[in-house]
Design an enzyme around this catalytic site. Structure first.
Site, PDB file in Angstrom:
ATOM      1  CD  GLU A  82      -1.119  -0.231   3.740  1.00  0.00           C
ATOM      2  OE1 GLU A  82      -2.332  -0.068   3.593  1.00  0.00           O
ATOM      3  OE2 GLU A  82      -0.600  -0.563   4.822  1.00  0.00           O
ATOM      4  NE  ARG A 160      -7.421  -3.815  14.690  1.00  0.00           N
ATOM      5  CZ  ARG A 160      -8.477  -4.610  14.598  1.00  0.00           C
ATOM      6  NH1 ARG A 160      -8.516  -5.747  15.268  1.00  0.00           N
ATOM      7  NH2 ARG A 160      -9.511  -4.266  13.865  1.00  0.00           N
TER       8      ARG A 160
END
Length: 274
Positions: A82, A160
């Site tokens: 990304e 996470r």
């Protein structure tokens, strides 16, 4: 159709905002904050890329994403590289990208559990106009007070590692396993290759260009897709009008003519166009 104006999907996030950005209606004061706006095709699982706006009022979790190889080991279609184009930033806004020093997997896990990971990351001060590419595996955290455009592989797989005490699930086994344990190094890109045309990303997963105003020819191979993401201004491509805050998906092989009075991003998968 050679050009399609994509639908938007507003995504509620605990770290989102009630005051968004020009071109996006604000949520009601008593509604949950909006953290992301996704641009989706009629079949959102199919395109290789996904375009988002992010609006942050708090730090996002410390996280990473799998590579294509690691994703397929887990039965997923692709990994997630990304990049972020910063549109607006508060004076103290930061992004963490990579550790300050090389880590072991044991150190990463332990520091994620005790919270010290937050202080072992390279927090970079950011401002409007900055650009960052985060390849799969990079440990990162987007900070508060930012508005940005994210261009990414079409995957929502996030591991996470640390979430500042929020009551959300962590994914330590996968997140530690796929992590890049070395400090982040920005990839090289050609930069400006012609007046008004700058290459921000040149593979391996996608190409991202930034264009200034003027008429442009978009020549994509048959079946290949490209995403026009206007940052400012407006334009027309294949008879489809667009403006800032929208996104247009274009498909080859037609050579499309874009009339542009804008600052915009153009993303596509494959070799860089000459």
């Amino acid at each position: 159709m050679p050009a399609t104006l994509l639908a938007t999907k507003r995504v509620e996030k605990p770290w989102g905002r009630h005051r968004l950005y020009p071109g996006f209606p604000d949520p009601a004061p008593d509604a949950p904050p909006i953290g992301e706006v996704w641009f989706q095709s009629p079949h959102p699982e199919e395109p290789e890329l996904l375009i988002k706006y992010l609006f942050t009022s708090e730090k996002l979790s410390v996280q990473d994403h799998p590579s294509d190889e690691e994703a397929r080991k887990r039965g997923l279609p692709r990994g997630k590289d990304e990049c972020w184009t910063i549109l607006a930033a508060e004076p103290d806004s930061t992004i963490a990208i990579g550790p300050l020093a090389p880590m072991t997997r044991e150190e990463l896990r332990a520091s994620a559990l005790d919270g010290s990971i937050e202080h072992k990351l390279d927090w970079k001060k950011v401002r409007a106009g900055d650009f960052y590419y985060s390849h799969s595996g990079v440990i990162h955290a987007i900070g508060a007070g930012l508005t940005l455009i994210e261009v990414q592989q079409n995957s929502d797989t996030t591991y996470r590692l640390y979430d500042y005490g929020r009551d959300r699930e962590l994914h330590l086994d996968d997140g530690v396993a796929v992590a890049d344990l070395d400090p982040w190094t920005p990839p090289s890109a050609p930069g400006e290759v012609a007046p008004g045309r700058t290459i921000l990303v040149e593979g391996p997963k996608f190409v991202l260009e930034r264009w200034g105003g003027g008429d442009r020819a978009i020549d994509l191979p048959e079946g290949k897709q490209g995403w026009l993401v206007p940052i400012r201004g407006h334009g027309v491509v294949a008879g489809v009008a667009w403006k800032a805050g929208e996104c247009v998906l274009v498909t080859g092989p037609e050579a499309l003519h874009a009339s542009v009075d804008a600052d915009l991003l153009f993303a596509y998968v494959g070799e860089r166009r000459m």
